[in-house]
Design a protein around this motif. Structure first.
Motif, PDB file in Angstrom:
ATOM      1  N   GLY A 411       0.793  -1.221   0.000  1.00 27.83           N
ATOM      2  CA  GLY A 411       0.000   0.000   0.000  1.00 27.83           C
ATOM      3  C   GLY A 411       0.825   1.271   0.000  1.00 27.83           C
ATOM      4  N   PHE A 412       0.160   2.367  -0.416  1.00 24.85           N
ATOM      5  CA  PHE A 412       0.732   3.711  -0.349  1.00 24.85           C
ATOM      6  C   PHE A 412       1.996   3.823  -1.208  1.00 24.85           C
ATOM      7  N   ASN A 413       1.845   3.410  -2.467  1.00 30.12           N
ATOM      8  CA  ASN A 413       2.891   3.548  -3.465  1.00 30.12           C
ATOM      9  C   ASN A 413       2.278   4.120  -4.739  1.00 30.12           C
ATOM     10  N   LYS A 414       2.914   3.878  -5.861  1.00 29.25           N
ATOM     11  CA  LYS A 414       2.410   4.364  -7.147  1.00 29.25           C
ATOM     12  C   LYS A 414       2.327   3.205  -8.148  1.00 29.25           C
ATOM     13  N   ILE A 415       2.012   2.039  -7.632  1.00 25.24           N
ATOM     14  CA  ILE A 415       1.966   0.839  -8.461  1.00 25.24           C
ATOM     15  C   ILE A 415       0.673   0.851  -9.278  1.00 25.24           C
ATOM     16  N   SER A 416       0.737   0.380 -10.504  1.00 23.93           N
ATOM     17  CA  SER A 416      -0.428   0.450 -11.401  1.00 23.93           C
ATOM     18  C   SER A 416      -0.607  -0.879 -12.124  1.00 23.93           C
ATOM     19  N   GLY A 417      -1.559  -0.875 -13.078  1.00 24.58           N
ATOM     20  CA  GLY A 417      -1.799  -2.061 -13.876  1.00 24.58           C
ATOM     21  C   GLY A 417      -2.708  -3.059 -13.189  1.00 24.58           C
ATOM     22  N   ASP A 418      -2.958  -4.154 -13.888  1.00 16.55           N
ATOM     23  CA  ASP A 418      -3.803  -5.212 -13.344  1.00 16.55           C
ATOM     24  C   ASP A 418      -2.989  -6.089 -12.388  1.00 16.55           C
TER      25      ASP A 418
END
Length: 1000
Positions: A411-418
C-alpha cells in the motif's frame, strides 16, 4: 507417636549401616528436599550394594574407588535450600540443580566444593547476594546462576577465578555496576549478564582484555556511554549482544576487525553517526547483524553488503541514499528489514535471485522504481512489506506463483496495472494490502483459492467491474476494505457467507441494487460502510440483529422506505443515513439533535429533531400552523422568563454537585484535541450514561465531528478503591484529595496502543471529568461472561491476551519510573471495534521506585476478588509480580470462559479450580467448550503461561516482558491464525499504517 518414630528409625538403620559415607551424605540431600514427583524414589539401598552409584542423577568415577563425581537433579521439581552437604563429596566435579525450586540464599560454604568444575543453579528461587567465595573454587569452569533473584553487586572477587570459562548471571536483580575486575578472568569464553537492573554505567574497557572470549551478552544492562574501542581486541568473539541499552556515540571502527564474529546485536540503543566506511571485508564470518532502532545516519557501506549475511536489520534509523546493489550477491540472505529510514532510488534489481529471501520489509522509505521480479525467485518468500514508498510499475507476474507468501503489504505507493490472476489466489496469504495505489482491472475469480485470507485492503485504487461471487468463499476473511474504487453492479449474494467478517468498507464506488438477503448472518460485523454508491430499496430490518455493529454508514445512496425500528437495538458509535430517499418517522432512540446530521437530505423523513423537516413537508405541517400562531406571543413571554430563570440557576450552579458551571472549569489536555470542554460539558445528560460506580458516572459523548469519547464524571468524595465496575468502554479513575493532579499527569504521558488513551481532564473544586477514547466493544469481562461470548473465538482471545500483555509490559518495563496497575482484571481490559485490547482503569495504580526492590507497602488491600495475588493479602507490598498474578487469572478466564470466583468452585477460586481439575479430570474439562478444538494445542500453551503467572511464589512468576515473548512464540507457530508480530524481548506497539514496532 513415639512408637511410630521408633519404627521409622529402625527401618532406616540398616540403610545407614549398608551405605558408604558418600551414600549417607546423599541421603541427607534427599531428606532436605520436598520431592512431589518422587525423583529420589531409587535413592535407597539395593541388596548387597553399599554404593549410590546406580541412583538417578548420580555418576561415579570409573576408577576402583567409585567416588561420586556428578550430581544432576535438573528438572526434578524438587524444593528446598541448597544442600551444602554435597561439598563433603570430595571428588564431586559436577552439580546441576537446573530448573527446580531451590530457595533461600547461597551460603559461602560452597567454597568447600574444592573439586567442583561445573555449577548450574539456573532457574530457581535463590535470593540474597552472590557469595564472593565462589571465586575460591580452584577448578570451577562453568557457573550459571540465571533466572534467580540474586541481588546486590557482582563481587569484585570474581576477577580472581583461575579457570572460569563460562559465567551467566542472566535475569536476576543484580544492581551496582559491571565490575572492571571481570576483565581479569583471562580464561573466560562466555560472559552473559543480560537483563539485570544494573545502575547506569559504561561497558568496562577492561572487558577487552578477555582475549579468549567467544560470547559477550550484555543485553538490557542499563549501559550508557560509547562502545569501548577495546572490544575490537576480542579476536575470538563469535557473538556480541549489547542490545536494549542506552549506548551512545559511533560504532568504533575496531569492531570491524572481529573476523570470527557471527552475530552482532546492537538494536534499541541511541548510537549515532555513520557506520565505518571500510573494514567490513575482514568480517568474513558475520551472518546476522541487527543495529535497528538507533540514530545512525549516512549510507550503508558496500563492504558490509558484500558479506554473506543471512539477516540484516537496519530498521528505524536515519540511513539514506541508495541501498547497495551488491547485496544481491549474497547467497545466504533470508531476512532483510530496512523500514523506517530514508533510503531512496531503486531496490537492487536482482534482490532475491541468489538467496533464499523469506522476510523483506522496506516500508516507510523513499524507494522508487519497479519492484524486483526476483524477490521470490527461490520460492520461500513469506512476508513482503513495502508500504509508504514510491514504487511504480506493475506487480511482477512472477509473484502470482509465489505460493509461500503469507503477508503482503504494497500500500501507499504508485503501483499500477492489473493484479496478476495468480496473485489473488495465493493459498497462504493472510494479509493482502494494495491500498493507495493506481491498480486497475477486476478482482479475479481466482481469489477463491486464497483460503487463508483474513484481511483484504484494496482501497483507493481504480479497480472496476463487479465483485466476484468467489469473494464469498473466503471463510477466514475478517476485514474487506475496497472503498474509493470504480466497482459496479450488485453485491454478490455470497457475501453473507463471510461469518468471520468484522469490517466491510466499500464506500465511494458505483454499486447498485439492494443489500443481499441474509445480511443478519454476518454476526461479527462491527463496521459497515457502503456510503456514496447507488444502492436502492429498503434498508433491511435484520441489520438490527447485528449485535456487535457499532459503525453504520449508508449515506449518499438511493435507499427508500422507512428506517428500520430494529436499528434501535444497536449501540452505534457512528450512524449516517443522510442523502437517501428515506421516509417516515425516525426511531425514537435517534430522534435527538445530536443525530441530526445522520438524517439530512432525506426529503420524506421527519421527526422531532429541530431543523430536520424542510419545505417538502408543508402539507403535513399545515395542521399545526394555527397552534404555532396562537402561542407565538406566549412563547416570547416564556422565552424572556426562561432567560431570567436560567441566569438565576446558572449563577447558583456551583452550590449543587449535579450542576456544571462552564466558566469555572480548568482544562488539562494530553493530546491535540478536536473538541472543547464546552462540547463535553453540554452532553452530560442522563440519556448518555453508559455506566456508573460509587465515585461517579460514565457518559458516551458523540462529538460534533462524529467521533465518540467516554467521559467519567467524578465527585470529590470518592475514595480510592470504591469505584464499581463500569460498562461499555468506561474507564474508572479515583479522585484523591492530594494526588489526583499528579496521577493524571502520569497517565497523560502514557503513549501505547494497548493503554486506553486519556484525552484530557476538566476539573473544578467539587468535580472532575476524565475524557477517554471510547471503546465500543466494552470490557472483556462483560463480553466474555455474557451471552455474546461466542463472538470471542480463540484467535480473538489470543489477540486480546497479547495486546493486554504488551500494555502491562509497557507499564512495568518502559515507564520510568515503573507503574504497577494493582487492579488488573477482565473488566479493566477494554475492547475497540476490532477487538484490540486496552488496559484501563488506573484508579489504584502506583509508581514503583526502582530502589525499592520489595515493592511499596500499602495501608489496605486494594484490587478485586479472585485477582489478588496471595502474598499481597498478607504482606500488603505491591510490585510488578502482583500484576502478573492478576494477568494470569485473566488468561485462565479467557481459556476456561469462567469467572474468577464462582459458586461452582466452592471455597476455591479459579486458579485453584483449574489446578485441581487438571489433576483430577484432565484438560478437556478445563477448556471453554465454545472454543474450536482445532486450536487445542495453542490454547494449552497459553494455559501454561497463565499457570506460570499465577504461581504462588512471586519469584517464580515471569516478568511481563517474558510473558509477551512466550505468547508471541506461541503465535509464531501459526501466524496466519494469530497474526502475531515479529519482535524481540522488547514490547512493541503498532500503528494502523505499518507493521513495524517502535519501543514505547
Amino acid at each position: 507417636m513415639s512408637r511410630c518414630l521408633c519404627c521409622v528409625f529402625l527401618l532406616l538403620v540398616p540403610f545407614a549401616v549398608c551405605l558408604n559415607q558418600e551414600g549417607r551424605y546423599l541421603q541427607r540431600v534427599k531428606l532436605g528436599f520436598d520431592d512431589p514427583d518422587g525423583f529420589f524414589s531409587d535413592w535407597d539401598v539395593a541388596a548387597n550394594n553399599d554404593s549410590p552409584c546406580q541412583w538417578t542423577g548420580v555418576t561415579c568415577s570409573e576408577s576402583g574407588n567409585g567416588f561420586v563425581i556428578a550430581v544432576d537433579l535438573s528438572n526434578a521439581n524438587v524444593a528446598g535450600p541448597f544442600p551444602s552437604v554435597l561439598c563433603r563429596l570430595t571428588g564431586l566435579k559436577f552439580i546441576s540443580l537446573y530448573n527446580n525450586s531451590i530457595n533461600g540464599t547461597l551460603s559461602g560454604d560452597i567454597s568447600a566444593c574444592r573439586s567442583l568444575a561445573h555449577l548450574n543453579l539456573a532457574q530457581n528461587l535463590l535470593t540474597g547476594t552472590i557469595p564472593h567465595s565462589l571465586s575460591e573454587l580452584p577448578e570451577l569452569k562453568f557457573l550459571d546462576l540465571t533466572g534467580n533473584n540474586f541481588s546486590g553487586n557482582i563481587p569484585a572477587s570474581f576477577g580472581l577465578f583461575p579457570k572460569l570459562e563460562e559465567l551467566s548471571l542472566v535475569d536476576n536483580l543484580i544492581d551496582g555496576k559491571i565490575p572492571a575486575e571481570l576483565g581479569n578472568i583471562s580464561t573466560l569464553k562466555q560472559l552473559n549478564l543480560s537483563y539485570n537492573p544494573f545502575s547506569p554505567g559504561q561497558i568496562p574497557p577492561e572487558i577487552g582484555n578477555l582475549t579468549n572470549l567467544e560470547v559477550l551478552w550484555l543485553t538490557g544492562c542499563n549501559l550508557i556511554g560509547p562502545i569501548p574501542d577495546s572490544l575490537g581486541r576480542l579476536s575470538k568473539l563469535v557473538d556480541l549482544d549489547l542490545a536494549i541499552n542506552q549506548l551512545t556515540g559511533r560504532v568504533p571502527s575496531s569492531l570491524t576487525g572481529l573476523s570470527n564474529v557471527v552475530q552482532i546485536e546492537l538494536y534499541n540503543n541511541s548510537l549515532t553517526g555513520e557506520l565505518p566506511a571500510v573494514g567490513w571485508s575482514k568480517m568474513t564470518s558475520l551472518r546476522l547483524l541487527d543495529i535497528s532502532m538507533n540514530l545512525f545516519t549516512g549510507s550503508v557501506p558496500d563492504e558490509l553488503c558484500s558479506l554473506q549475511l543471512e539477516s540484516l536489520h537496519l530498521y528505524e534509523n536515519e540511513f539514506g541514499g541508495k541501498f547497495p546493489e551488491i547485496i544481491s550477491n549474497s547467497s545466504n540472505l533470508n531476512d532483510l528489514k530496512l523500514f523506517g529510514n530514508r533510503f531512496s532510488g531503486s531496490l537492487p534489481k536482482d534482490l532475491g535471485k541468489n538467496s533464499p529471501l523469506t522476510w523483506v520489509d522496506v516500508s516507510n522509505n523513499l524507494f522508487s522504481g519497479e519492484i524486483p521480479a526476483t524477490l521470490c525467485e527461490n520460492g520461500v518468500l513469506e512476508e513482503l512489506l513495502m508500504i509508504h514508498n514510491s514504487f511504480s510499475g506493475e506487480i511482477p507476474a512472477s509473484f502470482g506463483k509465489c505460493r509461500s507468501l503469507k503477508r503482503v503489504r504494497l500500500g501507499f505507493n504508485k503501483i499500477s496495472g492489473d493484479v496478476p490472476a495468480g496473485f489473488w489466489a495465493l493459498p497462504e496469504v493472510s494479509l493482502l494490502e494494495l491500498a493507495e495505489n493506481s491498480f486497475t482491472g477486476v478482482i479475479g475469480k481466482t481469489i477463491a483459492g486464497a483460503g487463508n485470507l483474513s484481511t483484504l485492503n484494496i482501497a483507493n485504487n481504480k479497480f472496476s467491474g463487479e465483485l466476484p461471487d468467489e469473494i464469498g468463499f473466503l471463510d477466514n476473511l475478517i476485514e474487506f476494505s475496497g472503498s474509493n474504487n470504480r466497482f459496479s453492479g450488485s453485491l454478490p449474494a455470497t457475501i453473507v457467507n463471510l461469518e468471520q467478517l468484522t469490517k466491510l468498507d466499500l464506500h465511494n464506488n458505483g454499486f447498485s441494487g439492494g443489500l443481499p438477503a441474509g445480511i443478519d448472518s454476518l454476526k461479527k460485523l462491527n463496521e459497515l460502510n457502503l456510503a456514496t454508491n447507488q444502492f436502492s430499496g429498503d434498508i433491511p430490518d435484520k441489520i438490527g440483529q447485528l449485535s456487535v455493529l457499532n459503525y453504520l454508514d449508508l449515506s449518499g445512496n438511493r435507499f427508500s422506505g422507512k428506517i428500520p425500528v430494529g436499528l434501535q437495538n444497536l449501540r452505534l458509535n457512528q450512524l449516517n443515513l443522510s442523502s437517501n430517499s428515506l421516509s417516515g418517522d425516525i426511531p425514537p432512540v435517534y430522534a435527538k439533535k445530536i443525530y441530526i446530521n445522520s438524517f439530512l437530505g432525506n426529503p420524506g423523513l421527519c421527526g422531532d429533531i429541530e431543523g430536520l423537516c424542510d419545505g417538502k413537508n408543508v402539507t403535513r405541517n399545515m395542521g399545526y400552523i394555527w397552534l404555532l400562531r396562537s402561542i407565538f406571543v406566549l412563547a416570547g413571554v416564556v422565552f424572556i422568563f426562561g432567560v431570567g430563570w436560567f441566569y438565576f440557576r446558572y449563577k447558583n450552579f456551583e452550590n449543587s454537585k449535579q450542576t456544571i458551571d462552564k466558566s469555572k472549569w480548568t482544562l488539562m489536555s494530553f493530546h491535540k484535541l478536536s473538541f472543547s470542554e464546552y462540547e463535553i460539558l453540554g452532553a452530560l445528560d442522563e440519556d448518555n450514561v453508559i455506566g456508573s460506580g460509587s465515585s461517579g458516572k460514565v457518559y458516551k459523548v458523540v462529538l460534533s465531528n462524529g467521533d465518540a469519547v467516554a467521559v467519567k464524571k467524578l465527585w470529590g468524595g470518592s475514595k480510592k478503591g470504591e469505584d464499581g465496575d463500569l460498562e461499555n468502554g468506561s474507564v474508572s479513575v479515583s479522585v484523591r484529595d492530594n494526588g489526583f493532579e499528579a496521577e493524571v499527569e502520569t497517565l497523560g504521558k502514557i503513549r501505547h496502543k494497548n493503554i486506553v488513551r486519556l484525552w484530557c481532564c476538566c476539573s473544578t473544586k467539587i468535580c472532575k471529568l476524565l475524557v477517554y477514547e471510547y471503546m465500543p466493544n466494552g470490557s472483556l469481562g462483560d463480553l466474555l461472561h455474557s451471552s455474546k461470548s461466542g463472538l470471542l473465538d480463540w484467535p480473538t482471545r489470543y489477540k486480546i491476551t497479547v495486546d493486554a500483555a504488551e500494555g502491562l509490559a509497557y507499564l512495568h518495563h518502559d515507564c520510568v519510573p515503573a507503574i504497577v496497575h494493582r487492579d488488573v482484571k477482565s473488566n479493566n481490559i477494554l475492547l475497540d471495534g476490532d477487538f484490540g485490547a486496552r488496559v484501563a482503569d488506573f484508579g489504584l495504580a502506583k509508581v514503583v521506585d526502582g530502589n525499592d526492590k520489595g515493592g511499596k507497602s500499602m495501608s489496605v488491600i486494594a484490587g478485586s476478588c479472585g485477582y489478588i495475588a496471595p502474598e499481597y493479602a498478607y504482606t500488603l507490598r505491591v510490585n510488578e509480580k502482583s500484576d502478573i498474578y492478576s494477568f494470569g487469572v485473566v488468561i485462565l478466564e479467557l481459556v476456561t470462559g469462567k469467572l474468577p470466583v464462582d459458586p461452582e468452585f466452592g471455597e476455591k477460586d479459579l486458579v485453584k479450580w483449574v489446578c485441581t481439575t487438571l489433576d483430577q479430570k484432565g484438560l478437556d474439562v478445563v477448556l471453554d467448550p465454545k472454543l474450536d478444538s482445532c486450536f487445542k494445542e495453542e490454547i494449552c500453551k497459553v494455559l501454561n503461561v497463565g499457570l506460570l503467572c499465577t504461581s504462588p511464589l512471586p519469584i517464580n512468576r515471569p516478568s511481563m516482558r517474558r510473558v509477551v515473548k512466550m505468547l508471541q512464540e506461541i503465535g509464531s507457530v501459526n501466524p496466519m491464525k494469530f497474526g502475531s508480530k515479529d519482535g524481540k524481548l522488547t514490547p512493541y506497539y503498532y500503528d494502523d499504517a505499518s507493521d513495524h514496532g517502535s519501543v514505547a
